[in-house]
Enzyme design. Sequence first.
Site, PDB file in Angstrom:
ATOM      1  N   CYS A  14       0.873  -1.178   0.000  1.00 40.40           N
ATOM      2  CA  CYS A  14       0.000   0.000   0.000  1.00 40.40           C
ATOM      3  C   CYS A  14       0.908   1.226   0.000  1.00 40.40           C
ATOM      4  O   CYS A  14       2.115   1.099  -0.233  1.00 40.40           O
ATOM      5  CB  CYS A  14      -0.987  -0.010   1.158  1.00 40.40           C
ATOM      6  SG  CYS A  14      -0.265   0.140   2.790  1.00 40.40           S
ATOM      7  N   CYS A  65      -4.350  -0.781  -1.965  1.00 39.94           N
ATOM      8  CA  CYS A  65      -4.880   0.571  -2.152  1.00 39.94           C
ATOM      9  C   CYS A  65      -4.673   0.953  -3.610  1.00 39.94           C
ATOM     10  O   CYS A  65      -3.749   0.472  -4.270  1.00 39.94           O
ATOM     11  CB  CYS A  65      -4.249   1.575  -1.194  1.00 39.94           C
ATOM     12  SG  CYS A  65      -2.636   2.209  -1.646  1.00 39.94           S
ATOM     13  N   CYS A  72       2.986   0.395  -8.516  1.00 35.04           N
ATOM     14  CA  CYS A  72       3.603  -0.886  -8.160  1.00 35.04           C
ATOM     15  C   CYS A  72       4.751  -1.222  -9.108  1.00 35.04           C
ATOM     16  O   CYS A  72       4.571  -1.200 -10.329  1.00 35.04           O
ATOM     17  CB  CYS A  72       2.561  -1.994  -8.192  1.00 35.04           C
ATOM     18  SG  CYS A  72       3.203  -3.610  -7.706  1.00 35.04           S
TER      19      CYS A  72
END
Length: 259
Positions: free
Chosen positions: A121, A193, A200
């Site tokens: 997250c 999230c 990412c």
Amino acid sequence: MMDATLHDAVAFFRLLADPVRCAILMKLARSDERVSELSNIVRQPRENVAAALADLESAGLVTSRISDVGAGERYYQLNLDQLQQRYASAGMMIHPTLGQAIAAAEEETAPRAKPRILFLCTHNSARSQMAEGLLREFSHRAIDVFSAGSQPGEVHPLAIETMDSMRVDIRGQRSKHYEEFLDQHFDYVITVCDRARETCPVFPGLKESIHWSIPDPAAVEDEAERRRAFHQTATQLANRIRYLQILIERERRDQAATR
């Protein structure tokens, strides 16, 4: 006249009989997605996917929430509790012991190499920390699980308190930057999230990238509501993690059977 329980079972099987709706459910069982992504995955026009999602939402099998990142974008997610209830009820209509047989099959395990899972997250303070602790506890450490963030801070006190109420101790966990893990192998990376999904990094050799669109409980301003939000988030994570374990174990059994 058709019995109400039978009517519900017929309606459930009719929903699953449509290839587009079934393909969407199969994808959402693993990861939350937007309409554009589902359209590419099931290879159907957006309007067909939107109509299928409307049917599934009307049946209570799918829910949605506005993305924290893209204005007007929605993430669709599987309502696991509702699906399990409808599945069990419909299965019992066929044979009373079907649900028991399915449950028994899911419990069969064999010793194999541990899967490695990373939860991501933004701040690695609440959602990903709770997910790490829950999966480690639920798997009895049979899964190597970690968490990290793109802007790590500190483990939120309410995350610790909420996990304490579920008898999961995360006091030994710390917030970490995902860069600590870039040279490591993971089977699954799960973003919890929306912002983390957009940023990412690429993990070489990754089996699957999964997204769970979960709002940040720490962002709730009212203190009482914030506590409730943490408990709701923990419950949602627990449900999804239990189902994830079933999927992982099923895949491992399938792989073992083909060797």
